[in-house]
Design a protein around this motif. Structure first.
Motif, PDB file in Angstrom:
ATOM      1  N   THR A  89       0.818  -1.213   0.000  1.00 50.57           N
ATOM      2  CA  THR A  89       0.000   0.000   0.000  1.00 50.57           C
ATOM      3  C   THR A  89       0.852   1.264   0.000  1.00 50.57           C
ATOM      4  OG1 THR A  89      -0.194  -0.305   2.407  1.00 50.57           O
ATOM      5  CG2 THR A  89      -2.031  -1.030   1.055  1.00 50.57           C
ATOM      6  N   ASN A  90       1.934   1.251   0.742  1.00 50.52           N
ATOM      7  CA  ASN A  90       2.823   2.413   0.795  1.00 50.52           C
ATOM      8  C   ASN A  90       3.385   2.730  -0.588  1.00 50.52           C
ATOM      9  OD1 ASN A  90       4.688   4.380   1.641  1.00 50.52           O
ATOM     10  ND2 ASN A  90       6.202   2.846   2.186  1.00 50.52           N
ATOM     11  N   PHE A  91       3.789   1.709  -1.318  1.00 50.44           N
ATOM     12  CA  PHE A  91       4.332   1.899  -2.664  1.00 50.44           C
ATOM     13  C   PHE A  91       3.260   2.450  -3.601  1.00 50.44           C
ATOM     14  CE2 PHE A  91       8.018  -1.432  -2.574  1.00 50.44           C
ATOM     15  CZ  PHE A  91       8.554  -0.795  -1.467  1.00 50.44           C
ATOM     16  N   ALA A  92       2.030   1.952  -3.470  1.00 54.51           N
ATOM     17  CA  ALA A  92       0.944   2.400  -4.340  1.00 54.51           C
ATOM     18  C   ALA A  92       0.584   3.858  -4.091  1.00 54.51           C
ATOM     19  CB  ALA A  92      -0.285   1.515  -4.130  1.00 54.51           C
ATOM     20  N   ALA A  93       0.603   4.253  -2.821  1.00 50.69           N
ATOM     21  CA  ALA A  93       0.160   5.601  -2.459  1.00 50.69           C
ATOM     22  C   ALA A  93       1.153   6.684  -2.854  1.00 50.69           C
ATOM     23  CB  ALA A  93      -0.086   5.664  -0.949  1.00 50.69           C
ATOM     24  N   TYR A  94       2.443   6.353  -2.872  1.00 49.48           N
ATOM     25  CA  TYR A  94       3.476   7.391  -2.960  1.00 49.48           C
ATOM     26  C   TYR A  94       3.458   8.161  -4.275  1.00 49.48           C
ATOM     27  CZ  TYR A  94       7.780   9.661  -1.407  1.00 49.48           C
ATOM     28  OH  TYR A  94       8.719  10.572  -0.991  1.00 49.48           O
ATOM     29  N   ILE A  95       2.819   7.628  -5.301  1.00 51.87           N
ATOM     30  CA  ILE A  95       2.738   8.354  -6.563  1.00 51.87           C
ATOM     31  C   ILE A  95       2.015   9.690  -6.373  1.00 51.87           C
ATOM     32  CG2 ILE A  95       0.617   7.180  -7.317  1.00 51.87           C
ATOM     33  CD1 ILE A  95       1.761   7.391 -10.211  1.00 51.87           C
ATOM     34  N   CYS A  96       1.120   9.780  -5.401  1.00 50.39           N
ATOM     35  CA  CYS A  96       0.430  11.057  -5.144  1.00 50.39           C
ATOM     36  C   CYS A  96       1.411  12.129  -4.684  1.00 50.39           C
ATOM     37  CB  CYS A  96      -0.664  10.866  -4.101  1.00 50.39           C
ATOM     38  SG  CYS A  96      -2.026   9.850  -4.669  1.00 50.39           S
ATOM     39  N   VAL A  97       2.388  11.735  -3.867  1.00 55.83           N
ATOM     40  CA  VAL A  97       3.416  12.675  -3.427  1.00 55.83           C
ATOM     41  C   VAL A  97       4.260  13.110  -4.632  1.00 55.83           C
ATOM     42  CG1 VAL A  97       5.429  12.995  -1.938  1.00 55.83           C
ATOM     43  CG2 VAL A  97       3.470  11.675  -1.115  1.00 55.83           C
ATOM     44  N   GLY A  98       4.657  12.143  -5.456  1.00 60.71           N
ATOM     45  CA  GLY A  98       5.482  12.467  -6.618  1.00 60.71           C
ATOM     46  C   GLY A  98       4.786  13.380  -7.609  1.00 60.71           C
ATOM     47  N   ILE A  99       3.509  13.115  -7.870  1.00 59.39           N
ATOM     48  CA  ILE A  99       2.759  13.921  -8.850  1.00 59.39           C
ATOM     49  C   ILE A  99       2.503  15.333  -8.314  1.00 59.39           C
ATOM     50  CG2 ILE A  99       0.556  14.138 -10.049  1.00 59.39           C
ATOM     51  CD1 ILE A  99       2.320  12.023 -11.314  1.00 59.39           C
ATOM     52  N   TRP A 100       2.156  15.443  -7.029  1.00 56.04           N
ATOM     53  CA  TRP A 100       1.946  16.770  -6.439  1.00 56.04           C
ATOM     54  C   TRP A 100       3.256  17.557  -6.422  1.00 56.04           C
ATOM     55  CZ3 TRP A 100      -1.520  20.233  -6.021  1.00 56.04           C
ATOM     56  CH2 TRP A 100      -1.431  21.272  -5.091  1.00 56.04           C
ATOM     57  N   HIS A 101       4.350  16.907  -6.094  1.00 49.89           N
ATOM     58  CA  HIS A 101       5.675  17.517  -6.114  1.00 49.89           C
ATOM     59  C   HIS A 101       5.988  18.056  -7.513  1.00 49.89           C
ATOM     60  CE1 HIS A 101      10.159  17.252  -6.457  1.00 49.89           C
ATOM     61  NE2 HIS A 101      10.136  17.709  -5.222  1.00 49.89           N
ATOM     62  N   PHE A 102       5.705  17.255  -8.534  1.00 49.52           N
ATOM     63  CA  PHE A 102       5.938  17.672  -9.925  1.00 49.52           C
ATOM     64  C   PHE A 102       5.102  18.906 -10.255  1.00 49.52           C
ATOM     65  CE2 PHE A 102       5.397  17.569 -14.516  1.00 49.52           C
ATOM     66  CZ  PHE A 102       6.674  17.235 -14.971  1.00 49.52           C
ATOM     67  N   TYR A 103       3.866  18.920  -9.808  1.00 47.95           N
ATOM     68  CA  TYR A 103       2.987  20.070 -10.062  1.00 47.95           C
ATOM     69  C   TYR A 103       3.500  21.328  -9.371  1.00 47.95           C
ATOM     70  CZ  TYR A 103      -0.964  23.222  -9.867  1.00 47.95           C
ATOM     71  OH  TYR A 103      -1.753  24.348  -9.950  1.00 47.95           O
ATOM     72  N   LEU A 104       3.991  21.201  -8.155  1.00 43.66           N
ATOM     73  CA  LEU A 104       4.497  22.372  -7.436  1.00 43.66           C
ATOM     74  C   LEU A 104       5.644  23.041  -8.201  1.00 43.66           C
ATOM     75  CD1 LEU A 104       4.535  21.068  -3.742  1.00 43.66           C
ATOM     76  CD2 LEU A 104       2.900  22.657  -4.783  1.00 43.66           C
ATOM     77  N   VAL A 105       6.426  22.248  -8.899  1.00 42.83           N
ATOM     78  CA  VAL A 105       7.537  22.794  -9.680  1.00 42.83           C
ATOM     79  C   VAL A 105       7.058  23.324 -11.033  1.00 42.83           C
ATOM     80  CG1 VAL A 105       9.700  22.203 -10.869  1.00 42.83           C
ATOM     81  CG2 VAL A 105       9.276  21.364  -8.547  1.00 42.83           C
TER      82      VAL A 105
END
Length: 338
Positions: A89-105
C-alpha cells in the motif's frame, strides 16, 4: 554561499540518476539492479528538483503504463519484469506525493488531469486496505490476499500521500468524498493505537524510520513532534556522522539521515537540520562523487558496497528543503490539505 547550498554541488548525483534511467522510464537502484516503485518515485522527484522534467515525466509514464488492475504496483522488478508480486500500500500511495511535487515545480495542471485516474485507482486500492481501527494494512500477498498487519513508517508515508491526493483533488475541483475522515482515522491510529502496528512480527521501533516518519509526514507536529524527536535523539544520532538505521547497529545511513534532516526542518529546527546535513557529504566516494548507502563506524567501512539512486535522491530532496532550489522545497514543510 557554501557549495552544498548550490544545486551544482549535486550534479554528479543528478547525472547518475539520469544514466541509470532505462529507456522505458524506470529508475532502478543501480545499473541492472532491482527496482521498486517507491524509490523510483523518489528518484523522479530528485530529477524534478534538478529541472530534468522530461526525465521525471518518463518515470511517471512508467507508473501509468504498469499499474495493475488492483490499483497498485508490484514491490520489486528486475530487467523490466516483476520479481516479487507482493503489492504494498505504501508503494501504491506514494505516486500522489510524486505527482503533487511535480505540479508544485511545473504548475502543469494538465499533468494533474492526465494522472488523476492513475492516482484515483491507486488510492481506491490503498483505502480499501484501511481497517475499522484506521490503520492501513501493508500489502496484498502474491495470491492477492490481505496481509493482516500494519507499519508505522508505511502508514505515515501513506498519510502524506493522502494529504497530497487531497491537494490534487482540490486543485482539480474533484469531490473529496470521505477522504478527510480516512485521513483522520489513519492519523488517530498512528498516534493513539500503537497496538495496531507490528502485530505479527517483532516491533520495528528499533528502526529510526519509525521514530521520525510520523514527524516527516506531518502526522505528529509542533511541540509533540519535537518531544518525539528529543526522546530518541541520543539513541539514533551519532554526532559528526549521521543517523543510525537500526538503534543497536553501529551503522549510519545517508538516506535516513537526509530524511531526518527534512523532519527536523518540518519541526522548525533548521540549525540542527543543517548541522546533520553538513555531516553527510563526507560519505561521497571521491572517485565518482556519489553517496554510499551507509558507513559502519567501528570498522571504518562503507556497507553495503553500493551507491543507489534513492540515496542520491534523498540527499537532493533534503538539500532542496534546506536551500530552496525549487518551488517544491516546502513539500514536507506544510500540510497541503489545509
Amino acid at each position: 554561499m557554501s557549495e552544498i547550498q548550490k544545486i551544482s554541488y549535486y550534479q554528479d548525483s543528478i547525472n547518475f540518476i539520469l544514466d541509470i534511467q532505462a529507456s522505458d522510464g524506470s529508475i532502478s537502484w543501480e545499473q541492472n539492479k532491482k527496482f521498486d516503485p517507491w524509490d523510483h518515485i523518489e528518484s523522479a522527484m530528485a530529477l524534478t528538483v534538478a529541472g530534468e522534467t522530461e526525465a521525471a515525466m518518463k518515470a511517471f509514464k512508467w507508473m501509468q503504463s504498469n499499474q495493475e488492475k488492483e490499483g497498485g504496483w508490484f514491490s520489486e522488478y528486475k530487467s523490466g519484469q516483476p520479481s516479487k508480486k507482493r503489492m504494498e500500500t505504501n508503494f501504491a500511495a506514494y505516486i500522489c506525493v510524486g505527482i503533487w511535487h511535480f505540479y508544485l515545480v511545473t504548475k502543469d495542471k494538465g499533468f494533474l488531469e492526465e494522472y488523476y485516474p492513475v492516482l484515483e485507482k491507486a488510492m481506491e486500492f490503498v483505502t480499501s486496505m484501511q481497517t475499522d481501527s484506521g490503520d492501513i494494512l501493508w500489502a496484498l500477498d502474491e495470491r492477492g490476499s490481505k496481509l493482516d498487519d500494519s507499519l508505522i513508517t508505511g502508514c505515515s508515508s501513506i498519510y502524506k500521500s493522502l494529504e497530497c491526493f487531497y491537494a490534487i483533488k482540490k486543485q482539480l475541483n474533484k469531490d473529496l468524498g470521505n477522504l478527510e475522515e480516512k485521513m483522520e482515522a489513519l492519523k488517530n491510529a498512528i498516534v493513539y493505537k500503537p497496538e495496531r502496528f507490528d502485530r505479527g512480527w517483532k516491533s520495528k521501533e528499533r528502526y529510526s524510520m519509525d521514530w521520525y516518519y510520523p514527524i516527516l509526514c506531518g502526522v505528529i507536529t509542533g511541540k509533540t513532534g519535537l518531544e518525539r524527536y528529543q526522546h530518541k535523539e541520543k539513541e539514533f544520532i551519532v554526532e559528526g556522522l549521521g543517523c543510525k538505521c537500526v538503534v543497536e547497529e553501529p551503522w549510519v545511513t545517508i538516506a535516513e539521515s537526509s530524511e531526518l534532516v527534512i523532519a527536523l526542518a518540518r519541526l522548525g529546527e533548521i540549525n540542527r537540520a543543517q548541522e546533520i546535513f553538513s555531516w553527510l557529504h563526507q560519505w561521497k566516494d571521491p572517485e565518482d562523487n556519489l553517496y554510499w548507502t551507509g558507513y559502519v563506524y567501528p570498522d571504518k567501512a562503507f556497507w553495503p558496497i553500493e551507491k543507489p539512486t534513492w540515496t542520491a535522491a534523498a540527499v537532493l530532496l533534503a538539500a532542496d528543503t534546506l536551500y530552496k532550489f525549487s518551488d517544491a522545497s516546502k513539500l514536507f514543510l506544510r500540510d497541503w490539505s489545509k
